[in-house]
Write a protein that holds these residues in place. Structure first.
Motif, PDB file in Angstrom:
ATOM      1  N   PHE A   1       0.829  -1.206   0.000  1.00 39.04           N
ATOM      2  CA  PHE A   1       0.000   0.000   0.000  1.00 39.04           C
ATOM      3  C   PHE A   1       0.867   1.261   0.000  1.00 39.04           C
ATOM      4  N   GLY A   2       2.032   1.198   0.632  1.00 37.86           N
ATOM      5  CA  GLY A   2       2.950   2.324   0.554  1.00 37.86           C
ATOM      6  C   GLY A   2       3.390   2.585  -0.875  1.00 37.86           C
ATOM      7  N   SER A   3       3.669   1.507  -1.615  1.00 36.69           N
ATOM      8  CA  SER A   3       4.093   1.689  -3.008  1.00 36.69           C
ATOM      9  C   SER A   3       2.995   2.342  -3.841  1.00 36.69           C
ATOM     10  N   LEU A   4       1.741   2.028  -3.546  1.00 35.50           N
ATOM     11  CA  LEU A   4       0.636   2.672  -4.262  1.00 35.50           C
ATOM     12  C   LEU A   4       0.587   4.165  -3.960  1.00 35.50           C
ATOM     13  N   GLY A   5       0.982   4.528  -2.736  1.00 34.03           N
ATOM     14  CA  GLY A   5       0.994   5.937  -2.346  1.00 34.03           C
ATOM     15  C   GLY A   5       2.339   6.612  -2.541  1.00 34.03           C
ATOM     16  N   ARG A   6       3.305   5.903  -3.138  1.00 38.09           N
ATOM     17  CA  ARG A   6       4.651   6.422  -3.399  1.00 38.09           C
ATOM     18  C   ARG A   6       5.420   6.763  -2.123  1.00 38.09           C
ATOM     19  N   VAL A   7       5.189   5.951  -1.104  1.00 39.57           N
ATOM     20  CA  VAL A   7       5.919   6.067   0.154  1.00 39.57           C
ATOM     21  C   VAL A   7       6.365   4.661   0.557  1.00 39.57           C
ATOM     22  N   LYS A   8       7.185   4.549   1.606  1.00 41.87           N
ATOM     23  CA  LYS A   8       7.697   3.231   1.998  1.00 41.87           C
ATOM     24  C   LYS A   8       6.603   2.355   2.599  1.00 41.87           C
ATOM     25  N   TYR A   9       5.871   2.898   3.571  1.00 44.45           N
ATOM     26  CA  TYR A   9       4.821   2.131   4.240  1.00 44.45           C
ATOM     27  C   TYR A   9       3.498   2.887   4.157  1.00 44.45           C
ATOM     28  N   GLY A  10       2.431   2.142   3.935  1.00 43.31           N
ATOM     29  CA  GLY A  10       1.114   2.761   3.905  1.00 43.31           C
ATOM     30  C   GLY A  10       0.076   1.891   4.588  1.00 43.31           C
ATOM     31  N   GLU A  11      -0.858   2.538   5.248  1.00 42.53           N
ATOM     32  CA  GLU A  11      -1.987   1.854   5.892  1.00 42.53           C
ATOM     33  C   GLU A  11      -3.232   2.206   5.093  1.00 42.53           C
ATOM     34  N   ALA A  12      -3.947   1.192   4.643  1.00 41.25           N
ATOM     35  CA  ALA A  12      -5.121   1.403   3.794  1.00 41.25           C
ATOM     36  C   ALA A  12      -6.388   1.479   4.631  1.00 41.25           C
ATOM     37  N   PHE A  13      -7.298   2.365   4.216  1.00 38.98           N
ATOM     38  CA  PHE A  13      -8.586   2.521   4.880  1.00 38.98           C
ATOM     39  C   PHE A  13      -9.696   2.578   3.839  1.00 38.98           C
ATOM     40  N   ILE A  14     -10.876   2.181   4.267  1.00 34.71           N
ATOM     41  CA  ILE A  14     -12.041   2.207   3.397  1.00 34.71           C
ATOM     42  C   ILE A  14     -13.081   3.120   4.038  1.00 34.71           C
ATOM     43  N   ALA A  15     -13.650   3.995   3.215  1.00 37.66           N
ATOM     44  CA  ALA A  15     -14.671   4.943   3.668  1.00 37.66           C
ATOM     45  C   ALA A  15     -15.978   4.656   2.948  1.00 37.66           C
ATOM     46  N   ASP A  16     -17.089   4.890   3.641  1.00 41.58           N
ATOM     47  CA  ASP A  16     -18.402   4.731   3.014  1.00 41.58           C
ATOM     48  C   ASP A  16     -18.716   5.899   2.093  1.00 41.58           C
ATOM     49  N   GLU A  17     -18.198   7.063   2.449  1.00 35.81           N
ATOM     50  CA  GLU A  17     -18.514   8.285   1.719  1.00 35.81           C
ATOM     51  C   GLU A  17     -17.229   8.895   1.171  1.00 35.81           C
TER      52      GLU A  17
END
Length: 197
Positions: A160-176
């Protein structure tokens, strides 16, 4: 009821993890493990705590999961958020409407989730998260079926960090949809540089 855990062991492990993360208040409502249910009592007890704490953001489990407790936790959270804002209900504290509910990825399923947004996790925060998980020795060290949890965590957070162009990323899901007050936040996150660059 994990193979190597007891309520006393888990309480000690939780205290150690809280210290690593700098958590000053952690409340457990005392519902049973493995048989958590979306009941009126559970919703009301959580709604009361939401009114007491008055959080701007609430995080709960993702809805696609093999663990029934995680699925119940999502349903309880959603019901409690609604109850916490109702005026004509017999609950302690003043009604309160949290700003947002986001779902985090803590699932027993191997599934390619599509996040609503990815939060950059700095190196020191990633290390603290790993250290806090390892405080739960009865679940992640002595239990051979969970021994690879840190490796899986690192893989997921790097992905997920690679998707955000950073080393580490935490993914979240929002309803809106998530609304930003400053478009430069998007620019800095997509270029991997800070605003002053």
């Amino acid at each position: 009821p994990t193979p190597h855990g007891t309520p006393e062991i888990r309480a000690r492990e939780t205290a150690a993890a809280n210290k690593v993360l700098g958590i000053t208040e952690r409340l457990c409502l005392g519902f049973p493990n493995r048989v958590l249910m979306d009941t009126e009592e559970a919703r009301r007890r959580l709604a009361t705590e939401i009114r007491r704490v008055r959080p701007e953001i609430i995080f709960t489990h993702v809805e696609r999961d093999a663990h029934p407790d995680h699925l119940a936790a999502v349903a309880i959270t959603r019901g409690a958020v609604l109850l916490s804002r109702i005026v004509k209900i017999d609950l302690e504290y003043e009604p309160f409407r949290p700003g947002r509910v986001f779902r985090f990825l803590c699932s027993h399923l191997r599934y390619a989730y599509q996040p609503s947004f990815i939060l950059e996790v700095k190196e020191e925060d990633y290390q603290a998260k790993c250290q806090a998980l390892l405080c739960y020795e009865s679940q992640f060290v002595h239990n051979q079926s969970n021994i690879e949890v840190i490796d899986r965590l690192e893989t997921r957070m790097k992905y997920f960090g690679s998707l955000g162009r950073v080393k580490y990323g935490e993914a979240f899901i929002a309803d809106e949809p998530v609304c930003l007050s400053d478009v430069t936040a998007i620019v800095s996150s997509t270029t991997g540089t800070d605003k002053q660059a």
